[in-house]
Design a protein around this motif. Structure first.
Motif, PDB file in Angstrom:
ATOM      1  N   SER A  83       0.932  -1.157  -0.026  1.00 58.23           N
ATOM      2  CA  SER A  83      -0.004   0.210  -0.064  1.00 58.23           C
ATOM      3  C   SER A  83       0.758   1.331  -0.058  1.00 58.23           C
ATOM      4  CB  SER A  83      -1.041  -0.074   1.125  1.00 58.23           C
ATOM      5  OG  SER A  83      -1.886  -1.165   1.147  1.00 58.23           O
ATOM      6  N   ALA A  84       2.075   1.446   1.035  1.00 60.28           N
ATOM      7  CA  ALA A  84       2.736   2.644   0.802  1.00 60.28           C
ATOM      8  C   ALA A  84       3.494   2.666  -0.235  1.00 60.28           C
ATOM      9  CB  ALA A  84       3.646   2.266   2.178  1.00 60.28           C
ATOM     10  N   PHE A  85       4.003   1.570  -0.896  1.00 61.46           N
ATOM     11  CA  PHE A  85       4.637   1.550  -2.009  1.00 61.46           C
ATOM     12  C   PHE A  85       3.941   2.335  -3.334  1.00 61.46           C
ATOM     13  CE2 PHE A  85       5.175  -0.877  -6.214  1.00 61.46           C
ATOM     14  CZ  PHE A  85       6.398  -0.411  -6.599  1.00 61.46           C
ATOM     15  N   VAL A  86       2.772   1.822  -3.269  1.00 66.52           N
ATOM     16  CA  VAL A  86       1.747   2.340  -4.550  1.00 66.52           C
ATOM     17  C   VAL A  86       1.418   3.721  -4.231  1.00 66.52           C
ATOM     18  CG1 VAL A  86      -0.449   1.999  -5.668  1.00 66.52           C
ATOM     19  CG2 VAL A  86       0.783   0.057  -5.074  1.00 66.52           C
ATOM     20  N   LEU A  87       1.343   4.129  -2.950  1.00 68.97           N
ATOM     21  CA  LEU A  87       0.839   5.748  -2.620  1.00 68.97           C
ATOM     22  C   LEU A  87       1.880   6.382  -2.940  1.00 68.97           C
ATOM     23  CD1 LEU A  87      -0.851   4.730   0.877  1.00 68.97           C
ATOM     24  CD2 LEU A  87      -2.061   5.976  -1.034  1.00 68.97           C
ATOM     25  N   CYS A 122      -5.428   4.102  -7.002  1.00 71.63           N
ATOM     26  CA  CYS A 122      -4.838   5.058  -6.068  1.00 71.63           C
ATOM     27  C   CYS A 122      -4.590   6.506  -6.806  1.00 71.63           C
ATOM     28  CB  CYS A 122      -3.373   4.586  -5.910  1.00 71.63           C
ATOM     29  SG  CYS A 122      -2.311   5.393  -4.750  1.00 71.63           S
ATOM     30  N   THR A 123      -5.120   7.380  -6.142  1.00 70.59           N
ATOM     31  CA  THR A 123      -4.939   8.675  -6.790  1.00 70.59           C
ATOM     32  C   THR A 123      -4.090   9.783  -6.071  1.00 70.59           C
ATOM     33  OG1 THR A 123      -7.170   8.429  -7.655  1.00 70.59           O
ATOM     34  CG2 THR A 123      -6.678  10.293  -7.751  1.00 70.59           C
ATOM     35  N   ALA A 124      -3.254  10.218  -6.736  1.00 69.32           N
ATOM     36  CA  ALA A 124      -2.319  11.546  -5.993  1.00 69.32           C
ATOM     37  C   ALA A 124      -2.721  12.594  -6.492  1.00 69.32           C
ATOM     38  CB  ALA A 124      -0.859  11.014  -6.242  1.00 69.32           C
ATOM     39  N   PHE A 135       4.010  19.368  -1.516  1.00 69.19           N
ATOM     40  CA  PHE A 135       3.116  18.722  -0.356  1.00 69.19           C
ATOM     41  C   PHE A 135       2.261  17.885  -1.333  1.00 69.19           C
ATOM     42  CE2 PHE A 135       4.887  22.319   1.643  1.00 69.19           C
ATOM     43  CZ  PHE A 135       5.393  21.572   2.792  1.00 69.19           C
ATOM     44  N   LEU A 136       1.949  16.579  -0.958  1.00 74.49           N
ATOM     45  CA  LEU A 136       1.022  15.735  -1.881  1.00 74.49           C
ATOM     46  C   LEU A 136       0.256  14.863  -0.949  1.00 74.49           C
ATOM     47  CD1 LEU A 136       3.921  15.932  -3.772  1.00 74.49           C
ATOM     48  CD2 LEU A 136       2.363  14.763  -5.335  1.00 74.49           C
ATOM     49  N   ARG A 137      -1.119  14.563  -1.421  1.00 71.36           N
ATOM     50  CA  ARG A 137      -1.724  13.421  -0.854  1.00 71.36           C
ATOM     51  C   ARG A 137      -2.170  12.546  -1.832  1.00 71.36           C
ATOM     52  NH1 ARG A 137      -5.785  13.459   3.471  1.00 71.36           N
ATOM     53  NH2 ARG A 137      -7.686  11.772   2.637  1.00 71.36           N
ATOM     54  N   SER A 138      -2.163  11.219  -1.444  1.00 66.72           N
ATOM     55  CA  SER A 138      -2.631  10.127  -2.247  1.00 66.72           C
ATOM     56  C   SER A 138      -3.688   9.157  -1.640  1.00 66.72           C
ATOM     57  CB  SER A 138      -1.577   9.389  -2.761  1.00 66.72           C
ATOM     58  OG  SER A 138      -1.804   8.313  -3.692  1.00 66.72           O
ATOM     59  N   GLU A 139      -4.733   8.613  -1.953  1.00 65.99           N
ATOM     60  CA  GLU A 139      -5.787   7.977  -1.573  1.00 65.99           C
ATOM     61  C   GLU A 139      -5.937   6.568  -2.257  1.00 65.99           C
ATOM     62  OE1 GLU A 139      -9.445  10.043  -1.670  1.00 65.99           O
ATOM     63  OE2 GLU A 139      -8.646  11.605  -0.163  1.00 65.99           O
ATOM     64  N   LEU A 140      -5.766   5.395  -1.538  1.00 66.17           N
ATOM     65  CA  LEU A 140      -5.886   4.129  -2.074  1.00 66.17           C
ATOM     66  C   LEU A 140      -7.297   3.538  -1.862  1.00 66.17           C
ATOM     67  CD1 LEU A 140      -4.654   1.508  -3.570  1.00 66.17           C
ATOM     68  CD2 LEU A 140      -3.903   0.970  -1.247  1.00 66.17           C
ATOM     69  N   VAL A 141      -8.228   3.463  -2.959  1.00 67.40           N
ATOM     70  CA  VAL A 141      -9.698   2.960  -2.572  1.00 67.40           C
ATOM     71  C   VAL A 141      -9.912   1.631  -3.328  1.00 67.40           C
ATOM     72  CG1 VAL A 141     -10.413   5.316  -2.398  1.00 67.40           C
ATOM     73  CG2 VAL A 141     -10.395   4.224  -4.336  1.00 67.40           C
ATOM     74  N   ASP A 142     -10.745   0.778  -2.877  1.00 67.22           N
ATOM     75  CA  ASP A 142     -11.242  -0.260  -3.406  1.00 67.22           C
ATOM     76  C   ASP A 142     -12.178  -0.088  -4.609  1.00 67.22           C
ATOM     77  OD1 ASP A 142     -13.626  -0.390  -2.200  1.00 67.22           O
ATOM     78  OD2 ASP A 142     -13.305  -1.469  -0.750  1.00 67.22           O
ATOM     79  N   ILE A 148      -8.924   2.461   1.589  1.00 69.58           N
ATOM     80  CA  ILE A 148      -8.168   1.515   2.129  1.00 69.58           C
ATOM     81  C   ILE A 148      -7.262   2.046   2.910  1.00 69.58           C
ATOM     82  CG2 ILE A 148      -6.406  -0.436   1.517  1.00 69.58           C
ATOM     83  CD1 ILE A 148      -9.408  -0.794   0.942  1.00 69.58           C
ATOM     84  N   ALA A 149      -6.263   3.123   2.393  1.00 70.38           N
ATOM     85  CA  ALA A 149      -5.500   3.912   3.002  1.00 70.38           C
ATOM     86  C   ALA A 149      -4.951   5.105   2.313  1.00 70.38           C
ATOM     87  CB  ALA A 149      -4.062   3.142   2.934  1.00 70.38           C
TER      88      ALA A 149
END
Length: 169
Positions: A83-87, A122-124, A135-142, A148-149
């Motif tokens: 998860s952290a890798f993809v984010l 995953c969207t950044a 500064f960035l933000r990324s979201e991982l969704v199902d 998810i994270a």
């Protein structure tokens, strides 16, 4: 010693999870990554191994991929490191796409729910896009849109050599 009922249920659930991975699928993913990787953004070995598909809009990097059991932790959910890798990849690729290469200064990941199957996205996006620090933000969704994270991060833009200008992927 007595185990509380909830603890016993969690233990039983963990013990009944799949204990073996689909070795043929794992080998096929590995062989595909070996055969198709390039040492370039979006095409590097780990991106190929995990089947990451990258797309860009003017202000986003979107990565999609299908969960495979070789990505799971012993409890049967997506491993937090993946998860952290993809984010991280989504944010780094967005920075590179918009202003050139960068390096992660720090990243904080919040894990909200286990992902066990399906396709993840995953969207950044930028929180603040600076000249040297962003500064960035990324979201991982199902596939149902449930988060998810998510991660927030600080990035340092790197100087490019004249012969290595950022190119779209």
């Amino acid at each position: 010693m007595q185990i509380p009922v909830l603890g016993l249920r969690l233990l039983q659930t963990a013990m009944t999870r799949k204990t073996h991975i689909d070795e043929n699928a794992a080998r096929a993913a590995f062989e595909n990554a070996i055969d198709t990787y390039e040492q370039d953004f979006g095409k590097f070995f780990l991106a190929r191994l995990f089947g990451l598909e990258l797309a860009y809009t003017a202000d986003e990097c979107v990565i999609t991929f299908d969960l495979k059991d070789f990505m799971f932790n012993p409890q049967g959910g997506l491993h937090g490191g993946i998860s952290a890798f993809v984010l991280d990849i989504s944010m780094g690729h967005l920075l590179r796409q918009t202003s050139g290469p960068g390096a992660t200064i720090e990243m904080k990941v919040q894990y909200l729910k286990a992902a066990r199957s399906g396709r993840l996205t995953c969207t950044a996006r930028f929180i603040r896009h600076g000249g040297s620090i962003s500064f960035l933000r990324s979201e991982l969704v199902d596939e149902h849109g449930e988060m998810i994270a998510y991660a927030t991060s600080t990035w340092k833009s790197l100087k490019q050599h004249p012969h290595s200008a950022a190119k779209p992927t």
